[in-house]
Design a protein around this motif. Structure first.
Motif, short mmCIF file in Angstrom:
data_model
loop_
_atom_site.label_atom_id
_atom_site.label_comp_id
_atom_site.label_asym_id
_atom_site.label_seq_id
_atom_site.Cartn_x
_atom_site.Cartn_y
_atom_site.Cartn_z
N UNK A 66 44.45 46.39 66.81
CA UNK A 66 45.85 46.76 67.03
C UNK A 66 46.63 45.55 67.50
N UNK A 67 47.83 45.42 66.98
CA UNK A 67 48.73 44.35 67.38
C UNK A 67 49.90 45.00 68.08
N UNK A 68 50.04 44.68 69.36
CA UNK A 68 51.08 45.31 70.17
C UNK A 68 51.01 46.83 70.07
N UNK A 69 49.79 47.35 70.01
CA UNK A 69 49.55 48.78 69.97
C UNK A 69 49.59 49.43 68.61
N UNK A 70 50.02 48.69 67.58
CA UNK A 70 50.10 49.26 66.23
C UNK A 70 48.81 48.99 65.46
N UNK A 71 48.26 50.01 64.78
CA UNK A 71 47.04 49.78 63.99
C UNK A 71 47.30 48.74 62.90
N UNK A 72 46.54 47.64 62.96
CA UNK A 72 46.80 46.50 62.09
C UNK A 72 45.63 46.11 61.22
N UNK A 73 44.42 46.50 61.61
CA UNK A 73 43.27 46.08 60.84
C UNK A 73 42.00 46.77 61.30
N UNK A 74 40.92 46.42 60.62
CA UNK A 74 39.63 47.03 60.95
C UNK A 74 38.51 46.13 60.48
N UNK A 75 37.31 46.49 60.89
CA UNK A 75 36.12 45.79 60.44
C UNK A 75 34.90 46.49 60.97
N UNK A 76 33.79 46.26 60.32
CA UNK A 76 32.55 46.88 60.75
C UNK A 76 31.38 45.94 60.68
N UNK A 77 30.34 46.31 61.40
CA UNK A 77 29.05 45.64 61.29
C UNK A 77 28.00 46.72 61.07
N UNK A 78 27.04 46.40 60.22
CA UNK A 78 25.97 47.32 59.88
C UNK A 78 24.64 46.59 60.06
N UNK A 79 23.78 47.12 60.88
CA UNK A 79 22.47 46.51 61.07
C UNK A 79 21.64 46.71 59.80
N UNK A 80 21.14 45.63 59.24
CA UNK A 80 20.30 45.69 58.04
C UNK A 80 18.83 45.76 58.39
N UNK A 81 18.49 45.14 59.51
CA UNK A 81 17.12 45.16 60.03
C UNK A 81 17.21 44.77 61.50
N UNK A 82 16.10 44.44 62.11
CA UNK A 82 16.09 44.15 63.54
C UNK A 82 16.85 42.91 63.96
N UNK A 83 17.15 42.02 63.02
CA UNK A 83 17.82 40.77 63.38
C UNK A 83 19.09 40.48 62.61
N UNK A 84 19.33 41.17 61.49
CA UNK A 84 20.49 40.87 60.66
C UNK A 84 21.50 42.00 60.66
N UNK A 85 22.76 41.60 60.82
CA UNK A 85 23.87 42.55 60.69
C UNK A 85 24.73 42.10 59.52
N UNK A 86 25.29 43.08 58.82
CA UNK A 86 26.20 42.78 57.72
C UNK A 86 27.63 43.03 58.18
N UNK A 87 28.48 42.06 57.92
CA UNK A 87 29.91 42.18 58.17
C UNK A 87 30.52 42.92 56.99
N UNK A 88 31.33 43.95 57.27
CA UNK A 88 31.86 44.77 56.18
C UNK A 88 33.25 45.31 56.52
N UNK A 89 34.03 45.56 55.49
CA UNK A 89 35.33 46.21 55.60
C UNK A 89 36.29 45.48 56.55
N UNK A 90 36.23 44.15 56.53
CA UNK A 90 37.13 43.35 57.36
C UNK A 90 38.48 43.30 56.66
N UNK A 91 39.52 43.73 57.37
CA UNK A 91 40.83 43.88 56.73
C UNK A 91 41.94 43.82 57.77
#
Length: 161
Positions: A66-91
């Motif tokens: 949120x920028x100044x309280x307004x929804x402005x973007x998103x992003x996620x992380x998904x664990x692929x295994x015990x050590x790797x996460x995938x960055x996803x839906x960054x916007x």
């Protein structure tokens, strides 16, 4: 002089703000791929059964920016295994780009991945998403061999956390 502020908060993917941002994300990337605006029906189809429910602990995390309280973007992380996460839906919505939010969101997503136990972040993207590729390279992501396959994947990046 007032400083504009960004905030990043974990949020369920089905809240009104998260849902609207996910729809905007899909509409943006699909529209760029098809070189025409995506229809509401195409967005619905693209979001159906997309695995987004895994973007919650312990398998992942979803953030709303949120920028100044307004929804402005998103992003996620998904664990692929015990050590790797995938960055996803960054916007970031177009009207909020250029205000420092993308880099700050990326750093916060990396923190979330570390909190989930990740030691490495990976991602895939398309060659036409030049802004995204520039952001990742600027923040230390380097091209890696493909770790997955799919119709909308042209290039893969990774970074040690």
């Amino acid at each position: 002089m007032t400083r504009m502020t960004w905030t990043f908060s974990p949020e369920r993917v089905d809240t009104p703000d998260a849902t609207a941002l996910r729809r905007d994300y899909y509409g943006d990337v699909a529209g760029r791929y098809w070189q025409r605006p995506a229809t509401e029906a195409e967005i619905d189809e693209g979001l159906a059964n997309d695995g987004v429910e895994l973007l919650a602990p312990p398998t992942g995390q979803f953030l709303v920016a949120r920028f100044e309280g307004k929804p402005a973007g998103c992003g996620g992380v998904l664990m692929l295994d015990g050590e790797r996460a995938e960055l996803t839906r960054v916007f970031l919505r177009h009207g909020f780009r250029g205000a420092g939010g993308a880099g700050a969101l990326l750093r916060r997503l990396e923190e979330e991945a570390r909190d989930l136990g990740a030691r490495r972040m990976v991602l895939n993207t398309r060659l036409d998403l030049v802004e995204a590729r520039t952001l990742y390279a600027r923040h230390g992501y380097a091209e890696i061999p493909a770790y997955c396959t799919g119709p909308y994947m042209d290039i893969w990046y990774g970074k040690e956390l």
